[in-house]
Structures are given as C-alpha cells and as structure tokens.
Scaffold this motif. Structure first.
Motif, short mmCIF file in Angstrom:
data_model
loop_
_atom_site.label_atom_id
_atom_site.label_comp_id
_atom_site.label_asym_id
_atom_site.label_seq_id
_atom_site.Cartn_x
_atom_site.Cartn_y
_atom_site.Cartn_z
N ILE A 10 50.25 17.54 14.44
CA ILE A 10 49.98 18.46 15.75
C ILE A 10 50.85 19.96 15.13
CG2 ILE A 10 51.56 18.04 17.23
CD1 ILE A 10 48.55 18.71 18.91
N ILE A 15 48.93 22.33 20.54
CA ILE A 15 50.05 21.42 21.46
C ILE A 15 48.98 21.57 23.10
CG2 ILE A 15 51.73 20.34 22.84
CD1 ILE A 15 52.98 20.17 20.32
N TYR A 18 45.29 20.50 23.00
CA TYR A 18 44.92 19.44 22.78
C TYR A 18 45.52 18.25 23.31
CZ TYR A 18 45.10 14.80 19.57
OH TYR A 18 44.64 13.58 19.68
N LYS A 19 46.02 19.19 24.53
CA LYS A 19 46.76 18.71 26.17
C LYS A 19 45.18 18.39 27.05
CE LYS A 19 51.78 18.38 26.12
NZ LYS A 19 53.16 18.74 26.52
N HIS A 22 42.37 16.51 25.66
CA HIS A 22 42.36 15.00 26.40
C HIS A 22 42.91 14.92 27.98
CE1 HIS A 22 42.94 15.08 21.98
NE2 HIS A 22 41.91 13.59 21.84
N ILE A 43 47.53 7.61 23.44
CA ILE A 43 47.81 9.08 22.29
C ILE A 43 49.00 9.26 23.47
CG2 ILE A 43 48.09 11.25 20.99
CD1 ILE A 43 44.77 10.76 21.27
N LEU A 45 52.63 12.38 22.30
CA LEU A 45 53.17 13.36 21.30
C LEU A 45 54.87 13.33 21.72
CD1 LEU A 45 52.99 16.43 20.28
CD2 LEU A 45 53.42 17.35 23.14
N ASN A 50 56.09 17.77 16.36
CA ASN A 50 55.13 17.89 16.78
C ASN A 50 54.26 16.39 15.73
OD1 ASN A 50 55.94 20.25 17.92
ND2 ASN A 50 55.65 21.08 16.03
N LEU A 52 52.31 12.99 16.61
CA LEU A 52 51.19 12.72 17.66
C LEU A 52 50.65 10.34 17.39
CD1 LEU A 52 47.77 14.91 18.29
CD2 LEU A 52 49.51 14.24 19.93
N GLN A 87 45.00 19.10 14.27
CA GLN A 87 45.88 17.98 13.85
C GLN A 87 46.14 18.89 12.52
OE1 GLN A 87 43.18 15.08 14.34
NE2 GLN A 87 43.62 14.90 16.00
N TRP A 99 44.01 10.19 10.56
CA TRP A 99 44.76 9.96 11.55
C TRP A 99 45.84 9.05 9.97
CZ3 TRP A 99 46.93 10.01 16.64
CH2 TRP A 99 46.06 11.00 16.95
#
Length: 109
Positions: A10, A15, A18-19, A22, A43, A45, A50, A52, A87, A99
């Motif tokens: 990430i 970050i 992304y948080k 989500h 998921i 962190l 960095n 995920l 990502q 991923w």
C-alpha cells in the motif's frame, strides 16, 4: 471450505484513504462478496512495511466463476477504481494476480 491469504503493498500516502474507504464499504460490494461465497473476510495493515494482508474463507464450489462474478460486477469495478490506486502490487505476484496469493503453512481450530 478453503482458507485463503493474500498480500499487497500500500502506498503510505494512501493509508488514511484506504482506511476511510474500508470503514464504510458499499453494501452492494459486500453483497457481491457474500454471493460469491466469501466469508470471514478481513484485511490487516502492517506498518512501516506498508503491507496489506487479506484473509477469507471460500465456501463455494467454483472459485474461478465466483471471482469472475465479482470482477464483472459494476459496483465492485467502481470500488476497485477507488482502492486500486492506493495499492502497490508485489513484483513477485503470480501471473494474473493483483493481490499475491499466499501458501497456508499452519492452521489450528
């Protein structure tokens, strides 16, 4: 049921975004995940590396078809358009992976 783990990098600048994303995943995205037989999806962190780490349990019979249904979903595509720039896929991921899949080496109930 099949347990599956995934990892991706990430961008540290993203970050917080992304948080935020989500913390309120769109209901249509959650519904598609459920329809595709994914359960116990989490998921995690890891900073400062960095990374995920994603984990889920797959309860279906045709993983490729269920993942194709997720990928074909318009709401999921919009969701990925927001999350994707955050990502950093690993250079060592397999062909066709965003991923990177992980090997399960231990489990206990």
């Amino acid at each position: 049921m099949q347990r599956m783990g995934w990892v991706i990098g990430i961008d540290p600048q993203h970050i917080a975004e992304y948080k935020r994303l989500h913390a309120a995943v769109w209901p249509a995205v959650l519904q598609r995940i459920h329809q595709s037989q994914l359960r116990n999806y989490s998921i995690f962190l890891r900073e400062p590396e960095n990374l995920l780490f994603g984990y889920w349990e797959y309860h279906g019979q045709d993983f490729d078809a269920d993942m194709a249904a997720i990928a074909a979903d318009a709401q999921t595509q919009r969701w990925w358009a927001l999350c994707g720039p955050c990502q950093r896929p690993l250079q060592t991921r397999g062909p066709g992976e965003h991923w990177a899949a992980m090997e399960s080496v231990f489990h206990i109930d």
